[in-house]
Design an enzyme around this catalytic site. Structure first.
Site, PDB file in Angstrom:
ATOM      1  N   PHE A   1       0.849  -1.195   0.000  1.00  0.00           N
ATOM      2  CA  PHE A   1       0.000   0.000   0.000  1.00  0.00           C
ATOM      3  C   PHE A   1       0.882   1.242   0.000  1.00  0.00           C
ATOM      4  O   PHE A   1       1.732   1.409   0.883  1.00  0.00           O
ATOM      5  CB  PHE A   1      -0.914  -0.006   1.227  1.00  0.00           C
TER       6      PHE A   1
ATOM      7  N   ALA B   1       3.072   6.090   5.167  1.00  0.00           N
ATOM      8  CA  ALA B   1       2.223   5.949   6.352  1.00  0.00           C
ATOM      9  C   ALA B   1       2.532   7.022   7.390  1.00  0.00           C
ATOM     10  O   ALA B   1       1.628   7.619   7.978  1.00  0.00           O
ATOM     11  CB  ALA B   1       2.392   4.559   6.961  1.00  0.00           C
TER      12      ALA B   1
ATOM     13  N   LEU C   1       2.103  -1.726   4.609  1.00  0.00           N
ATOM     14  CA  LEU C   1       2.001  -0.283   4.405  1.00  0.00           C
ATOM     15  C   LEU C   1       3.406   0.296   4.282  1.00  0.00           C
ATOM     16  O   LEU C   1       4.274  -0.007   5.093  1.00  0.00           O
ATOM     17  CB  LEU C   1       1.312   0.398   5.607  1.00  0.00           C
ATOM     18  N   CYS C   2       3.605   1.151   3.279  1.00  0.00           N
ATOM     19  CA  CYS C   2       4.896   1.822   3.139  1.00  0.00           C
ATOM     20  C   CYS C   2       5.118   2.744   4.337  1.00  0.00           C
ATOM     21  O   CYS C   2       4.272   3.581   4.656  1.00  0.00           O
ATOM     22  CB  CYS C   2       4.936   2.641   1.861  1.00  0.00           C
ATOM     23  N   VAL C   3       6.269   2.606   4.983  1.00  0.00           N
ATOM     24  CA  VAL C   3       6.514   3.363   6.208  1.00  0.00           C
ATOM     25  C   VAL C   3       6.559   4.867   5.954  1.00  0.00           C
ATOM     26  O   VAL C   3       5.975   5.648   6.720  1.00  0.00           O
ATOM     27  CB  VAL C   3       7.792   2.867   6.934  1.00  0.00           C
TER      28      VAL C   3
END
Lengths: 139, 130
Positions: free
Chosen positions: B39, B82, B77-79
């Site tokens: 994501f 996010a 989720l991409c850090v």
């Protein structure tokens, strides 16, 4: 595709949106900079409004967004050598390559001679290049 | 077939996450493997635990969470994306001294390298977004 144990795939990063107004262009560039560490065969495309990402002399002071346009000039240092620009997208916007920043890389197989990374292609030629890819990310 | 999936848009505003959910579900039901769903951009909002859609509407983050539980798939989720948008798991919240975390069960937070790895390992990468 196989180079010993290491799989090398053709990855294409397609940039189709204007640099500001949305975050896609900036976050796409973040992906490309990370991807460069994976030793894959990388191509970038700038098409549609994406050609605006490479405009010379960008100034974002009034819109309050970070001007990341200078980062593109570092792509050569990340060993990214194939940057396709779609000719029709330029023409439709009244632009030519003269309006865009130049992008170079140093060719390690040719005594580190500085070479042009930008490849101007027609829409039809670009379709063929896309067809040759293993993975296409569109941002 | 082994698929990598990229979701670039948030729930409700855009159909991309509904389409990605439907595709992922259909692929799993047909016996295909989902290597990872990654994501990015506003897509990270699919991982919120705080969404309260109206009762007569679908609950997209819950649907992802349930799918992850049922099929044991990897939702990432991409850090960077996010953090920008205020999506935090417990350790990210603690590390950045934030009062709360808001990531729903079944997701995890990691780096963009996980997206590239999905491109390398998968037979196909399918991108959902504009």
């Amino acid at each position: 595709m196989e180079d010993g144990d290491q799989v090398i795939k053709k990855f294409m990063y397609m940039n189709r949106k204007a640099p500001y107004g949305t975050i896609y262009a900036w976050e796409s560039l973040e992906v490309v900079l990370i991807a460069a560490a994976f030793d894959q065969d990388i191509s970038l495309v700038f098409a549609d409004d994406g050609v605006y990402q490479l405009m010379k002399d960008q100034n974002t002071e009034e819109v309050g967004m970070k001007n990341f346009s200078k980062t593109y000039s570092a792509l050569g240092d990340y060993d990214i050598k194939k940057i396709y620009i779609e000719q029709e997208s330029l023409e439709e916007r009244g632009l030519s390559l003269e309006d865009l920043q130049g992008l170079k890389y140093e060719d390690e197989d040719d005594d580190w001679a500085e070479k042009d990374s930008i490849i101007l292609v027609s829409r039809a030629e670009l379709a063929k290049v896309i067809d040759e890819q293993d993975v296409v990310f569109s941002f | 077939m082994k698929y990598g999936i990229l979701v670039n848009e948030g729930p409700y505003t855009h159909q991309a996450s509904d389409s990605a959910l439907a595709f992922t579900k259909a692929a799993l039901e047909k016996g295909h493997e989902i290597f990872r769903v990654f994501f990015y951009h506003d897509g990270v909002n699919n991982g919120t635990s705080l969404a309260i859609p109206p009762q007569d509407d679908r609950h997209i983050p819950n649907q992802w969470s349930e799918l992850a539980k049922e099929y044991n798939i990897d939702l990432v989720l991409c850090v960077a994306a996010a953090q920008r948008r205020g999506l935090l798991d417990e350790s990210e919240a603690k590390r950045n001294s934030k009062a709360a975390s808001n990531m729903i069960e079944g997701f995890r937070i990691s780096g963009l390298g996980q997206l590239i790895e999905a491109g390398i390992q998968g037979d196909r990468m399918v991108v959902f977004g504009d």
